[in-house]
Design an enzyme around this catalytic site. Structure first.
Site: not given
Ligand SMILES: *Cc1c(COP(=O)(O)O)cnc(C)c1O
Length: 394
Positions: A183, A211, A242
């Site tokens: 990320s 992502h 996302k």
């Molecule tokens: C953003 C993210 C999460 C968390 O996801 P949410 O749905 O916002 O709780 C988990 N793992 C990774 C790699 C992320 O980038």
């Protein structure tokens, strides 16, 4: 009331370390250009890869579901929090990921903690994790009973050494967890090699595609599809927060995994389920992903253009392979200064500092979306050049 003056000291400490955060405030619809703290800016911060936030069909799906099912579920999934929409979404997410089944959980964060905690229940289990994995995987490891073994970022030789350790061989259960797309750096995990190393050693593989879902692979199906590894990865995590721009996460895998998790996963059992509007948003989002492939193409065209222009300008953009492009700065104060200067130029890009990234790896993280116009990206690059020169970065 107790004495909580320690908070003042803690805050002062955060400020001296440049770690104190005050969220920016968005004042209109989230788009490639939007209004933040009273100023219209080009937005380079969001995970809204496909511009789902503003899609008319997605918005109307949320409104229609609210009219039909009401505002919320007022219960956890296992009581009366499962609507026919939830059921439909799980079937369709399993199809999207090429798995037998899927289970929707409150967030991507809790999906990771839920799996680690539910499967790794004994000190005889081992959890093997990339050192740059997301915070939710780290917390999942803390909530599990397993012994944790961390390998250097995407270092397959180090991973092999760990996998060949006697305590891994002798473990009751073995689970390897990796981000699909990392990320903060935007690189993709070496899933083919991971699968090759894990399969003969009876190590479960779990990939967190927060992502990657909606972003990489054919139709944005994620890392497993990107590498053509359908049927070879035990557990896929996705987020609905996302590219889907709603909220939520899911675990995709075997029917048995779903059946087991439904009975034991603590976030699933003890935190209420998604409002119907959110679930309908995700269903409509899947339709958009399948029916409007031009969004994914535009996302990647924009990614290539922006990355190349920043590189040409002389910035260190790391080794990203995805729409996440870091602009390395290497110092908290300077990274924050660059962000503030860009904001004055009408560009919103946030500084990412310790502890989110290691000290010395402070950066601005940029993300382009399918909604950016060429003129937005050109303006953003010009601002980066101007501010980057002033700060001596290029
Ligand atoms: C953003 C993210 C999460 C968390 O996801 P949410 O749905 O916002 O709780 C988990 N793992 C990774 C790699 C992320 O980038």
């Amino acid at each position: 009331m107790a004495n909580m003056d320690f908070l003042k000291d803690e805050i002062a400490q955060l400020k001296t370390e440049n770690r104190f955060i005050e969220p920016a405030v968005l004042e209109d619809m989230q788009n490639a250009v939007c209004t933040i703290n009273g100023k219209k800016v080009i937005n380079l911060t969001s995970n809204n890869y496909l511009c789902m936030t503003a899609h008319p069909k997605v918005i109307s799906a949320a409104v229609e579901a609210t009219k039909k099912y009401g505002i919320g579920t007022a219960a956890v999934r296992t009581i009366i929090g499962t609507t026919s929409l939830h059921e439909e979404l799980e079937k369709r997410l399993a199809e999207f990921k090429g798995t037998e089944a899927s289970l929707v959980i409150q967030s991507g964060f809790t999906s990771n903690t839920a799996v680690c905690q539910s499967l790794m229940t004994s000190p005889q289990d081992v959890l093997i994790s990339d050192e740059l994995n997301h915070a939710s995987i780290i917390d999942g490891g803390r909530l599990s009973k397993a012994k944790k073994l961390i390998y250097r970022h995407s270092d397959m030789q180090h991973l092999k050494e760990i996998l060949d350790m006697p305590e891994v061989k002798q473990a009751r259960r073995r689970l390897l967890v990796t981000d699909g797309v990392f990320s903060m750096d935007g690189d993709i995990c070496n899933l083919p090699e991971i699968v090759k190393l894990c399969a003969p050693r009876d190590v479960m593989v779990m990939v967190d595609d927060a992502h990657a879902s909606g972003v990489i692979g054919p139709q944005g199906r994620g890392t497993v599809a990107h590498f053509g590894l359908k049927g070879k990865v035990d557990i896929q995590i996705g987020t609905l927060s996302k590219a889907f721009a709603a909220i939520g996460g899911y675990v995709a895998g075997s029917a048995n995994l779903k059946a087991y998790m439904q009975s034991v996963a603590r976030p699933f059992l003890f935190s209420s389920s998604h409002p119907p509007a959110v679930v309908a948003t995700c269903l409509a989002g899947l339709d958009v992903i399948y029916n409007e492939p031009e969004r994914l193409k535009k996302l990647w065209d924009n990614t290539k253009f922006f990355k190349e222009e920043l590189k040409k300008a002389g910035f260190d953009t790391g080794h990203s392979e995805t729409p996440i492009t870091p602009v390395m700065v290497g110092d908290s104060a300077k990274a924050k200064q660059l962000s503030a200067m860009l904001f004055e130029e009408g560009v919103f890009a946030l500084a990412i500092c310790f502890p989110t990234v290691p000290r010395g790896k402070e950066r601005l993280r940029t993300i382009v979306t399918s909604g950016h116009e060429l003129k937005d990206l050109e303006k953003a690059v010009a601002a980066f050049k101007k501010c980057g020169k002033e700060l001596g970065l290029i």
